[in-house]
Scaffold this motif. Sequence first.
Motif, PDB file in Angstrom:
ATOM      1  N   ALA A  77       1.143  -1.089   0.174  1.00 37.65           N
ATOM      2  CA  ALA A  77       0.063  -0.036  -0.059  1.00 37.65           C
ATOM      3  C   ALA A  77       0.935   1.357   0.048  1.00 37.65           C
ATOM      4  CB  ALA A  77      -0.900  -0.045   1.307  1.00 37.65           C
ATOM      5  N   VAL A  78       0.390   2.443  -0.908  1.00 41.35           N
ATOM      6  CA  VAL A  78       1.527   3.581  -1.020  1.00 41.35           C
ATOM      7  C   VAL A  78       0.484   4.514  -0.715  1.00 41.35           C
ATOM      8  CG1 VAL A  78       2.735   4.847  -2.421  1.00 41.35           C
ATOM      9  CG2 VAL A  78       2.921   2.434  -2.645  1.00 41.35           C
ATOM     10  N   PRO A  79       0.599   5.374   0.288  1.00 44.06           N
ATOM     11  CA  PRO A  79      -0.303   6.399   0.487  1.00 44.06           C
ATOM     12  C   PRO A  79      -0.298   7.752  -0.314  1.00 44.06           C
ATOM     13  CG  PRO A  79       1.592   6.624   1.764  1.00 44.06           C
ATOM     14  CD  PRO A  79       1.643   5.460   1.100  1.00 44.06           C
ATOM     15  N   ASP A  80       0.819   7.644  -1.082  1.00 43.00           N
ATOM     16  CA  ASP A  80       0.852   9.078  -2.127  1.00 43.00           C
ATOM     17  C   ASP A  80      -0.138   9.207  -3.095  1.00 43.00           C
ATOM     18  OD1 ASP A  80       3.287   9.909  -0.455  1.00 43.00           O
ATOM     19  OD2 ASP A  80       4.128   8.124  -1.585  1.00 43.00           O
ATOM     20  N   THR A  81      -0.108  10.439  -3.638  1.00 36.73           N
ATOM     21  CA  THR A  81      -1.130  10.709  -4.723  1.00 36.73           C
ATOM     22  C   THR A  81      -0.286  10.556  -6.098  1.00 36.73           C
ATOM     23  OG1 THR A  81      -2.676  11.947  -3.459  1.00 36.73           O
ATOM     24  CG2 THR A  81      -2.794  12.025  -5.951  1.00 36.73           C
ATOM     25  N   TYR A  82      -0.761   9.976  -7.390  1.00 35.50           N
ATOM     26  CA  TYR A  82      -0.008   9.675  -8.423  1.00 35.50           C
ATOM     27  C   TYR A  82      -1.121  10.225  -9.438  1.00 35.50           C
ATOM     28  CZ  TYR A  82       3.277   7.138  -5.834  1.00 35.50           C
ATOM     29  OH  TYR A  82       4.425   6.973  -5.060  1.00 35.50           O
ATOM     30  N   TRP A  83      -0.511  10.892 -10.546  1.00 40.85           N
ATOM     31  CA  TRP A  83      -1.114  11.045 -12.022  1.00 40.85           C
ATOM     32  C   TRP A  83      -0.877   9.736 -12.706  1.00 40.85           C
ATOM     33  CZ3 TRP A  83       1.030  10.122 -16.782  1.00 40.85           C
ATOM     34  CH2 TRP A  83       0.505  10.771 -17.822  1.00 40.85           C
ATOM     35  N   TRP A  84      -2.204   9.329 -13.327  1.00 42.75           N
ATOM     36  CA  TRP A  84      -2.067   7.873 -14.120  1.00 42.75           C
ATOM     37  C   TRP A  84      -2.389   8.151 -15.264  1.00 42.75           C
ATOM     38  CZ3 TRP A  84      -6.387   5.914 -15.940  1.00 42.75           C
ATOM     39  CH2 TRP A  84      -7.538   6.346 -15.418  1.00 42.75           C
TER      40      TRP A  84
END
Length: 250
Positions: free
Chosen positions: A128-135
């Motif tokens: 699990a990764v908490p950061d926000t990403y552009w996809w």
Amino acid sequence: MVDATRSSLRKQSRLPLSLKVKYTLRARLERGEWPVGTRIPTLEQLMQAYGVSRATMRAALDELEREGLIERTRGKGTFVIGDVAQEHWLALPTCWDELLAYLGRLNTVTVELGSGKGRVPADIAGAAVPDTYWWTMRVNHADGLAYSMSTVYVLDAVAWRLQPDLCQGPVLLALDRLARDQIHAASQTLTVRVADADLARHLNMDIGMPVVRLLRTVRNQQGQIVYAAQVYYPAQYLSITTELSPSSTV
């Protein structure tokens, strides 16, 4: 050998007999037993060799003809017209610099299926990764052929530096060119799976055919994921070469 092949074809399987025969014949093409220009055995000869009905063998040959591998001409026979050995044209490098160079040579044309912001799924990031990403989700083409379907994530705090390049070509090239300071470690894992309905539709292949799933991550010096990708390739296109360095012996 013939009896062993017949026995394998008759083993209980969910795969239709005609497809099992098709893959058996295709394997002979891949091994170079029937080079381009060769006239393959007649329908009756193939029926006898594999112990299957006329309808089954015709269905198998229909599939090979649909793939552009053989051509049947009334009164002349069935000839090989497609070089299966040339299908493995997508050579996936295992070195960072070679990978970037290869992506730059592919002349990729992309069709975007969607984009937005969110989190990297745990099955791609490995946790699990908490950061926000552009996809972005894309189907990638080269020479008019859909060769991969990818979903790529870039850390949102980094993605803004890469626009509009992120939308104009391979994301990894933009990351390396415009945010090289964020690249500290990279890894990739490949597994073989089968195509579901979505992959089959977008990559112009049959459901259940083998695909290679690639998971790639790039981390910064703090160990934070700045790039993650899930890429599916039709297995028939992909080849991977790894240089081995045996230790010297005295």
